[in-house]
Design a protein around this motif. Structure first.
Motif, PDB file in Angstrom:
ATOM      1  N   THR A   1       1.051  -5.435   8.629  1.00  0.00           N
ATOM      2  CA  THR A   1       1.059  -5.110   9.745  1.00  0.00           C
ATOM      3  C   THR A   1       1.318  -6.693  10.508  1.00  0.00           C
ATOM      4  O   THR A   1       2.327  -6.947  11.396  1.00  0.00           O
TER       5      THR A   1
ATOM      6  N   GLY B   1       0.728  -1.219   0.226  1.00  0.00           N
ATOM      7  CA  GLY B   1      -0.027  -0.109  -0.069  1.00  0.00           C
ATOM      8  C   GLY B   1       0.878   0.918  -0.067  1.00  0.00           C
ATOM      9  O   GLY B   1       0.623   2.253  -0.578  1.00  0.00           O
TER      10      GLY B   1
ATOM     11  N   ALA C   1      -2.458   7.194   1.735  1.00  0.00           N
ATOM     12  CA  ALA C   1      -2.851   5.624   1.976  1.00  0.00           C
ATOM     13  C   ALA C   1      -3.913   5.533   2.920  1.00  0.00           C
ATOM     14  O   ALA C   1      -4.414   4.329   3.109  1.00  0.00           O
TER      15      ALA C   1
HETATM   16 FE1  SF4 Z   1      -2.248  -0.898   3.498  1.00  0.00          FE
HETATM   17 FE2  SF4 Z   1      -1.402  -2.317   5.514  1.00  0.00          FE
HETATM   18 FE3  SF4 Z   1       0.341  -1.062   4.211  1.00  0.00          FE
HETATM   19 FE4  SF4 Z   1      -1.583   0.340   5.683  1.00  0.00          FE
HETATM   20  S1  SF4 Z   1       0.214  -0.970   6.422  1.00  0.00           S
HETATM   21  S2  SF4 Z   1      -0.756   0.777   3.500  1.00  0.00           S
HETATM   22  S3  SF4 Z   1      -3.274  -0.918   5.280  1.00  0.00           S
HETATM   23  S4  SF4 Z   1      -0.753  -2.651   3.353  1.00  0.00           S
END
Ligand code: SF4
Length: 315
Positions: A202, A19, A78
């Motif tokens: 995460t 992301g 994001a």
């Molecule tokens: Fe997407 Fe997870 Fe990255 Fe946030 S941490 S941008 S939700 S993939």
């Protein structure tokens, strides 16, 4: 007397998630395609260095759409936006590019769907975080924020048989399990989200930091203080047994005193941290005698997201 063997355990995966990679690329492509300035609402990703670099190249970071001149190009970060922000940009005639992470959009879609079904939505997350503000904005009359297990006691719902929990994407997995447990004690019919809201990046980074933390005297997490997933990595490292854990934006913030008497230092980074910042920390550690670096891969990661629709090349 033999010298202490000093080593670094380097967690993998670390650094850019799909992301963040997509959002940073979106700004870079927008700058090339439309020319500077392009405006970005809020920090495109929560990392000071990334934001500073993009600023140097002509990105202008604003708090609100009102700061963008009519007809300007605006990117949404994001972390996602509430529908009213999209509407405000349309009304001002802005050319909007939505870099919301698809995994945040997934949670927005869930919030809309459960609100349409007249459910009360208990959104587990951190008060004031941009993602929480955006998700809440999808159904403000139906969403109640639950900021950790202690908040569960005060939650009120209309009908205990029609309650669902959703979450911010960057929470501690373990703490969220506790919060859900506390909510379920109060509302036994509580419905789970259709799939995990805490995102793969995460979860993987927390799994990896747990592996290195149990053998580390000190864990250094590279990341900015406003990066939720980075702050969680520090907490998870401590809970997993690290002697100490610290968050640093870059090598300049590593304090030599943290390493006195340490034999094993764990290193990882948040999902919005460029690899060169980690390399800088490894360089500093090497200069302090921690030259032996062992990479520890907890999970293989291959996720890639398509660019925002507005930037995909025409066939
Ligand atoms: Fe997407 Fe997870 Fe990255 Fe946030 S941490 S941008 S939700 S993939």
């Amino acid at each position: 007397m033999s010298e202490t063997h000093r080593r670094v355990l380097l967690a993998k995966p670390r650094g850019y998630c799909a992301g963040v990679d997509r959002a940073v690329q979106a700004v870079e492509i927008a700058l090339t395609r439309f020319g500077a300035p392009v405006y970005v609402r809020k920090q495109i990703v929560h990392n000071t260095h990334v934001v500073n670099e993009l600023e140097k190249r002509g990105a202008v970071f604003v708090e609100d759409t009102e700061e963008v001149p009519e007809g300007g190009v605006i990117l949404f970060s994001a972390h996602g936006i509430a529908p009213e922000v999209r509407k405000a940009a349309e009304e001002r005639g802005l050319r909007a590019i939505d870099a919301t992470c698809p995994l945040v959009t997934k949670v927005h879609n869930e919030a809309r769907r459960f609100a349409a079904g007249d459910y009360d939505i208990l959104l587990i997350g951190h008060e004031g975080h941009e993602e929480v503000i955006g998700t809440t904005g999808e159904a403000p009359d139906r969403v109640t924020l639950v900021d950790g297990p202690e908040s569960a006691a005060g939650v009120e719902v209309r009908d205990p048989a029609k309650v669902v929990w959703l979450s911010q994407t960057t929470l501690s997995v373990d703490e969220t399990v506790q919060t859900v447990g506390a909510l379920r004690e109060r509302f036994p019919q509580l419905i789970d989200p259709p799939s995990d809201d805490i995102c793969y990046a995460t979860q993987n980074r927390q799994a990896a930091v747990k592996v290195i933390a149990r053998d580390a005297d000190v864990v250094i997490v590279v990341g900015s203080p406003n990066s939720s997933n980075s702050v969680r990595l520090v907490e998870v490292a401590k809970e997993a047994g690290a002697g100490a854990a610290y968050l640093v934006d870059d090598a300049g913030e590593v304090d030599d005193r943290w390493l006195e008497g340490a034999a094993t230092v764990g290193v990882t980074s948040g999902a919005s941290v460029p690899e060169e910042l980690v390399a800088g920390v490894l360089g500093k550690l090497a200069a302090l005698g921690f030259e032996d670096v062992e990479e520890v891969e907890a999970v293989k990661e291959r996720m890639v997201f398509q660019l925002p629709r507005e930037l995909r090349s025409p066939r």
